[in-house]
Design an enzyme around this catalytic site. Structure first.
Site, PDB file in Angstrom:
ATOM      1  N   TYR A 153       0.865  -1.175   0.000  1.00  0.00           N
ATOM      2  CA  TYR A 153       0.000   0.000   0.000  1.00  0.00           C
ATOM      3  C   TYR A 153       0.907   1.231   0.000  1.00  0.00           C
ATOM      4  O   TYR A 153       1.896   1.271   0.729  1.00  0.00           O
ATOM      5  CB  TYR A 153      -0.882   0.029   1.257  1.00  0.00           C
ATOM      6  CG  TYR A 153      -2.070  -0.905   1.235  1.00  0.00           C
ATOM      7  CD1 TYR A 153      -2.444  -1.580   0.083  1.00  0.00           C
ATOM      8  CD2 TYR A 153      -2.830  -1.109   2.384  1.00  0.00           C
ATOM      9  CE1 TYR A 153      -3.537  -2.428   0.082  1.00  0.00           C
ATOM     10  CE2 TYR A 153      -3.933  -1.955   2.387  1.00  0.00           C
ATOM     11  CZ  TYR A 153      -4.272  -2.612   1.226  1.00  0.00           C
ATOM     12  OH  TYR A 153      -5.349  -3.451   1.213  1.00  0.00           O
ATOM     13  N   LYS A 276      -2.241  -3.749  -8.927  1.00  0.00           N
ATOM     14  CA  LYS A 276      -3.448  -4.460  -8.501  1.00  0.00           C
ATOM     15  C   LYS A 276      -4.616  -3.494  -8.356  1.00  0.00           C
ATOM     16  O   LYS A 276      -4.498  -2.442  -7.724  1.00  0.00           O
ATOM     17  CB  LYS A 276      -3.195  -5.151  -7.157  1.00  0.00           C
ATOM     18  CG  LYS A 276      -4.368  -5.946  -6.606  1.00  0.00           C
ATOM     19  CD  LYS A 276      -3.975  -6.633  -5.304  1.00  0.00           C
ATOM     20  CE  LYS A 276      -5.073  -7.540  -4.773  1.00  0.00           C
ATOM     21  NZ  LYS A 276      -6.207  -6.784  -4.223  1.00  0.00           N
ATOM     22  N   HIS A 300     -10.929  -5.872  -5.325  1.00  0.00           N
ATOM     23  CA  HIS A 300     -10.678  -6.036  -3.889  1.00  0.00           C
ATOM     24  C   HIS A 300     -11.739  -6.919  -3.238  1.00  0.00           C
ATOM     25  O   HIS A 300     -12.163  -6.692  -2.100  1.00  0.00           O
ATOM     26  CB  HIS A 300     -10.636  -4.663  -3.208  1.00  0.00           C
ATOM     27  CG  HIS A 300      -9.646  -4.582  -2.075  1.00  0.00           C
ATOM     28  ND1 HIS A 300      -8.384  -4.073  -2.243  1.00  0.00           N
ATOM     29  CD2 HIS A 300      -9.729  -4.931  -0.777  1.00  0.00           C
ATOM     30  CE1 HIS A 300      -7.729  -4.108  -1.082  1.00  0.00           C
ATOM     31  NE2 HIS A 300      -8.526  -4.637  -0.188  1.00  0.00           N
TER      32      HIS A 300
END
Length: 403
Positions: A153, A276, A300
């Site tokens: 992240y 992603k 997600h």
């Protein structure tokens, strides 16, 4: 790595039945899901099960797989079968991997460490979660020779981004999976209903608390807020833990990140970078333009945008747009071998198994993770063979039709 074939696995299971033995885990994934949720505490159940808003995207992810139907071909020689593949230079025993799922300690005390132990004997890669419950180095040691990746992240601290990437590189990660779709936390109604965010309890932040850059940031924060607090005192340890949780929520994501920021990440590592969260063909083209090494089609697991396009629905246009310039991974909705087969037929190179490996972890720890991988391996191998394909390379768009 253990040698595995679907027929051997089937006959071992049936042979066990003659001795009154049942499988460690049921292969009925809905039943496994129900058993796992029944065992979880409320907070874990909400966090793992939850989707954004009304949960339509979670439903879309499953329902849209049924819009494609396999067309089996007969009299094909499939006596010798091979489910192995290679993605980004990484050898895989089958064309799937374990997705990064955070805060696994909610369902098992060993969390992602147990997931790593369960994946290790199978040859199936595991993407370590940025929100892991154990440091990436510990999980890497548990994986042995089985490949792993690291999910990243993008933090508000570039120094922390760099530190995570350097650590991932040092512990043998085969790529960095940069998650783009969580620059803000989605409207997760189940978690909101019980006012539960595990990170505030210090769960799922082991990558941070084990990181020297993050620990330095925490010490600076404490020095500003509690200038007279003695580092050797018991109180300091308590304040340190509280500050870790609070600081994490302030800096773990960065909603100002743009495509131009990718140059910084590229400068930090020679590892492949996979983006992603790609769902639009134009974003896929931008990934190629900005020199990324792979695309990861994902919503997600339906946890970020309610009413979003499903991953399987997004996949064909993305495949068409990038024309095999870089590999394509995908997740969200994978449950059985037919799902893997359909995704590959539509152009994915590999797919990710998400919630089911957490169900397995809940019910049977590391052994459960191994077992759920075996279930999917066997199901995929048999689906492939019974559809007339003896290896992954023979699976193509002609193998399916849209209903």
């Amino acid at each position: 790595m253990e040698k595995f074939t679907a027929q051997d696995y089937q006959m071992q299971t049936y042979g066990g039945g003659l001795q009154g033995k049942r499988p460690l885990l049921t292969p009925l994934w809905k039943k496994m899901e129900e058993l796992a949720y029944a065992k979880m505490e409320e907070g874990a159940r909400s966090y793992i099960n939850g989707g954004a808003g009304l949960g339509h995207t979670v439903d879309n992810n499953r329902n849209d797989f049924n819009k494609y139907r396999i067309v089996p071909r007969m009299l094909k020689n499939v006596e010798v079968r091979d489910t192995s593949t290679q993605v980004l230079g990484v050898d895989m025993a089958a064309p799937f991997f374990l997705c990064p799922v955070g805060v696994a300690e909610m369902v098992h005390p060993e969390g992602d460490l147990a997931i790593a132990k369960g994946a290790a004997p199978t040859g199936i890669p595991y993407i370590f979660s940025n929100q892991g419950s154990f440091p990436m180095e510990d999980c890497a040691a548990a994986m042995g020779e089985t490949p792993h990746f690291f999910q990243l992240y993008w933090s508000k601290s570039r120094a922390l981004v760099s530190s995570f990437v350097k650590r991932a590189e040092a512990c043998g990660a085969r790529g960095i999976v940069l998650t783009l779709d969580t620059t803000l936390l989605g409207w997760r109604t189940g978690d909101m209903d019980i006012a539960y965010l595990p990170f505030l309890l210090g769960k799922g932040i082991a990558q941070y608390t084990s990181d020297p850059v993050f620990r330095g940031l925490v010490e600076d924060e404490i020095a500003q807020e509690h200038p007279d607090l003695d580092k050797q005192s018991p109180k300091y340890k308590e304040v340190f833990g509280q500050t870790c949780a609070i600081l994490f929520t302030k800096i773990y994501n960065n909603s100002s990140t743009t495509w131009d920021d990718l140059a910084f990440l590229r400068d930090q590592t020679s590892l492949p970078i996979i983006l992603k969260g790609i769902l639009h063909k134009d974003d896929a083209k931008l990934a190629v333009k900005y020199g990324m090494d792979g695309i990861y089609v994902s919503n997600h697991g339906g946890r970020q945008v309610d009413g979003s396009i499903s991953s399987i629905a997004a996949l064909p246009k993305i495949v068409k747009a990038i024309k095999k310039q870089i590999p394509i991974m995908m997740d969200s909705g994978i449950r059985g071998g037919a799902d893997v087969f359909k995704a590959l037929a539509l152009g994915a190179d590999a797919v990710g198994l998400g919630r089911p490996h957490i169900f397995a972890l809940t019910l049977a720890g590391a052994e459960g993770v191994t077992e759920v991988i075996r279930h999917l391996q066997a199901d995929f191998e048999l689906t492939m063979a019974l559809s007339g394909c003896k290896n992954v390379g023979e699976i193509n768009r002609a193998c399916i039709v849209k209903s």
